[in-house]
Scaffold this active site. Structure first.
Site, PDB file in Angstrom:
ATOM      1  N   ASN A   1     -18.218   4.598  -0.226  1.00 19.43           N
ATOM      2  CA  ASN A   1     -17.628   4.148   1.026  1.00 19.43           C
ATOM      3  C   ASN A   1     -18.717   4.035   2.068  1.00 19.43           C
ATOM      4  OD1 ASN A   1     -15.996   4.652   3.747  1.00 19.43           O
ATOM      5  ND2 ASN A   1     -14.568   3.935   2.187  1.00 19.43           N
TER       6      ASN A   1
ATOM      7  N   HIS B   1     -10.384  -7.580  19.082  1.00 19.73           N
ATOM      8  CA  HIS B   1     -11.004  -6.726  18.067  1.00 19.73           C
ATOM      9  C   HIS B   1     -12.173  -5.981  18.684  1.00 19.73           C
ATOM     10  CE1 HIS B   1     -13.632  -5.979  14.376  1.00 19.73           C
ATOM     11  NE2 HIS B   1     -12.544  -5.259  14.206  1.00 19.73           N
TER      12      HIS B   1
ATOM     13  N   HIS C   1      -8.355   1.346  13.118  1.00 17.33           N
ATOM     14  CA  HIS C   1      -8.818   1.418  11.731  1.00 17.33           C
ATOM     15  C   HIS C   1      -9.939   2.447  11.613  1.00 17.33           C
ATOM     16  CE1 HIS C   1      -7.074  -2.343   9.688  1.00 17.33           C
ATOM     17  NE2 HIS C   1      -6.363  -2.085  10.773  1.00 17.33           N
TER      18      HIS C   1
ATOM     19  N   GLU D   1      -8.108  -4.780   2.122  1.00 20.78           N
ATOM     20  CA  GLU D   1      -9.502  -5.239   2.109  1.00 20.78           C
ATOM     21  C   GLU D   1     -10.224  -4.843   0.830  1.00 20.78           C
ATOM     22  OE1 GLU D   1     -11.607  -3.563   5.386  1.00 20.78           O
ATOM     23  OE2 GLU D   1     -11.085  -1.507   4.891  1.00 20.78           O
TER      24      GLU D   1
END
Length: 709
Positions: A189, A408, A478, A503
């Site tokens: 990750n 965003h 997020h 995603e």
């Protein structure tokens, strides 16, 4: 007298348990201080589901709060109210419980600790309370030592404990197998810090060998570190493990202060876990007087074309940029930048044509060329657009189409930098007709050494939500900490990611059973912006260099709008793909966002979930079924429909030869007349499912030519 005294020493009086029952009597709590140690036990229908478990804390440079306690008092009470969420899975929620508050004193230190238990008809919530006192004012938690002693080697649906991410596929195993499977469960990750070799995250879903479903989580996570659970395979006891800060401390406290609630939901019916409102009920009522500006949103955006690699967030390909210094007017565009004025206009046109309220635009602001993994502090200002993104022109164009753009804000983990610009960024949104923001926290947290789920970052996430409310802005965060029901108190927190979302289908794929587990785990705390609606499973069709595959059928992608609850739903695929499947796309257009009633018709974690939901303010129902990798037949009844009403059901289902790998686009669409006596037996392909829209018929002519189910 001497003989009597000797007998009293050898045979001390046993601790008397304090007992509490849930309103309907199905749960019973026993609390006692045994040899100075606070313990609790929880029974469900006369079955012990949490055996005697100890409670307390280890403190830094101070005597622990684990033992030496005496019970100084207790208070019991009952509570029953019904409240209406601003948005939600149901129109009203009953909050009914019986409460036990125990008052403890550690005699050697004369410190006080209270524990408050609330027992509902579907489970237990409890928290620690530190009252104002002279001998415990400022203190540092080294570790919380709350135990959840399971009664056997339960099946667990788990992801690795991690201080920075929840973006893992779920592993299904026995508790005793967690440590041996941990290495393969930890996949790469952008930012990750595994908590321990035996650590798992909440919400943790369990199933006992007696068929009891148990869910462990937390509620109202405020000014505290997120909790993980360490598994002791020798006795199946789970012990809390808090996320540390940069120097290893777990929590900075000043009395009076309460901890978050620790929650235990249990039932013999898996669907009851999904329908529990304990997490919301343990949070405080809405703090805003005016909530009229908070509205569910269905949106589209340029996101998926960038996730797949078809397009780019960055305007140029230069390797290094500096905030406020780079002159983009003298740089060569890379030709792949998605957030350009004309391209965004095409998305606005598509949104207006199909009734979507908003268009998310990522990559509109300067700084994306070297944002990722560079540990930059001053990375974005959230104000300055690229040369090809005309804020004013797009604002006015969107207004003319009755569409809003969705802002965003990617922080790149630089939390400190985001707070520098937050007021100006939110005001910029107000000035340019944006009322919702998707924020992101990709990468390691700055200040360096802090973690995504530590107390410091947890405080920031709530600070951002409160600050946004001052500007009447809704937040979809997020990579932030997992939800714990705070959307009741702060309903402008309209969405979160905080899990492995769609995603990852472009990064190698999610397991086919992923969406049959997430509602039992991640969604226990609140809605998820899962971004469903992918109709093209072959990612290489968008980017020949990306060979990823979306492990789903189209029918299941439709079902996710019902099974993956969120008041914020994205149609994530590209307009040109939807234009090839407008018949299936119709369900995404029709499906509601806000619900009056929710039912679970079928459920088994890791296998399948079937929801039925009634739209708030109408008599329309929607059904969604998500299926794992096994072919199955779903059998449901329509007895939730009104007896005196007529309906037409449109069923979007897997074709007989559908398969998430071999034939994912094979679907059928059929219409039937249905009533409360109708029943359905529907095939679900591997990795498939189905979706149903059910509309009341008020004109009998609409029924002409439509077969009965």
């Amino acid at each position: 007298m001497k003989r009597i005294l000797l007998i009293l020493i050898l045979f001390p009086v046993l601790a008397i348990a304090q007992q509490l029952q849930s309103p309907n009597g199905s749960f019973e709590l026993q609390f006692q201080v045994e040899n100075g140690v606070p313990t609790y036990q929880l029974d469900y229908n006369e079955e012990t589901i949490v055996a005697k478990s100890s409670l307390g804390f280890e403190l830094k440079d101070m005597e622990s709060l684990l033992s030496g306690f005496t019970l100084k008092g207790e208070k019991t009470s009952s509570f029953d109210e019904t409240w209406e969420p601003v948005w939600g899975e149901v129109g009203s929620i009953r909050n009914q419980y019986n409460e036990l508050l125990v008052l403890l004193e550690q005699e050697s230190t004369q410190r006080f600790l209270n524990i408050r238990f609330r027992l509902f008809d579907d489970g237990l919530g409890f928290r620690y309370e530190f009252p104002e006192q002279p001998n415990l004012s400022y203190f540092i938690i080294s570790e919380e030592k709350t135990q959840f002693a399971m009664t056997g080697d339960h099946i667990a649906f788990w992801i690795p404990g991690d201080y920075d991410t929840q973006e893992y596929n779920y592993t299904t195993s026995k508790l005793s197998e967690v440590s041996s499977l941990m290495e393969q469960a930890i996949t790469p990750n952008a930012s990750q810090t595994p908590s321990s070799k035996t650590g798992v995250q909440t919400a943790l879903m369990l199933k006992s060998n007696t068929g009891t479903y148990i869910n462990l989580h937390e509620a109202a996570l405020i000014e505290y570190a997120a909790m993980h659970l360490d598994v002791d395979a020798s006795n199946f006891t789970l012990t809390s493990h808090l996320t540390p800060d940069a120097v290893g401390n777990k929590g900075y406290m000043q009395a009076p202060r309460n901890t978050p609630w620790r929650t235990i939901i249990a039932s013999k019916n898996a669907g009851d876990i999904l329908l529990s409102n304990i997490t919301l009920n343990l949070n405080e009522p809405t703090t805003y007087e005016d909530t009229s500006w908070i509205k569910p949103v269905k949106y589209i955006g340029v996101w998926w074309e960038m996730i797949t690699g078809k397009s780019s967030w960055a305007y140029t390909d230069i390797p290094s940029v500096k905030l406020g210094e780079t002159d983009y007017s003298n740089t060569e565009p890379n030709g792949r930048h998605a957030a350009n004025t004309e391209h965004v206009k095409s998305y606005i046109d598509f949104a207006a044509q199909h009734g979507f309220e908003q268009v998310l635009v990522e990559g509109w602001n300067q700084g994306w060329e070297d944002w990722f993994g560079k540990s930059k502090d001053y990375v974005f200002d959230f104000l300055t657009p690229y040369p090809d993104f005309d804020v004013i022109e797009l604002r006015e164009y969107a207004k003319s189409k009755n569409v809003k753009l969705m802002m965003h804000h990617e922080t790149s983990g630089s939390v400190r930098n985001y707070e520098r610009y937050m007021d100006k960024a939110y005001q910029f949104m107000v000035d340019n007709n944006y009322n919702s923001v998707k924020s992101g926290y990709v990468g390691d947290i700055i200040p360096r050494g802090e973690y995504h789920y530590g107390q410091w970052a947890v405080n920031h996430y709530l600070y951002a939500v409160k600050k946004a409310a001052a500007y009447k802005i809704m937040v979809n965060a997020h990579e932030a900490v997992r939800p714990t029901g705070l959307s009741r108190t702060y309903p402008n927190l309209i969405g979160n990611e905080s899990a492995r979302g769609t995603e990852y289908e472009a990064f190698g794929g999610n397991n086919p059973d992923h969406t049959t587990i997430l509602p039992f785990t991640r969604l226990i705390g609140g809605p998820m912006d899962y971004t469903p609606g992918i109709f093209e499973p072959d990612v290489s069709k968008y980017n020949p260099q990306n060979n990823s595959w979306v492990n789903t059928t189209i029918a299941r992608q439709l079902a996710l709008y019902v099974t993956m609850y969120s008041p914020l739903q994205m149609a994530a695929d590209l307009p040109e793909t939807y234009n090839k499947h407008l018949d299936a796309f119709q369900f995404i257009k029709d499906v509601a966002l806000d619900w009056e009633e929710s039912l679970v018709l079928e459920a088994e974690p890791g296998d399948f979930i079937t929801y039925a939901r009634k739209e708030k303010g109408s008599n329309h129902w929607f059904v969604g079924r998500t299926n794992d990798e096994e072919p199955r037949t779903s059998k449901i009844a329509f007895d939730f429909l009104d007896k005196d009403k007529k309906y037409i059901a449109t069923i979007y289902a897997d074709a007989k030869d559908a398969h998430y790998k071999k034939n994912p686009k094979a679907y059928t669409i059929k219409k039937y007349r249905v009533s409360d006596s109708s029943k359905l037996s529907q095939y679900c392909a591997p990795g498939g499912g189905y979706a149903i829209s059910i509309f009341e018929v008020t004109d009998n002519s609409q029924l002409k030519g439509v077969k009965r189910l």
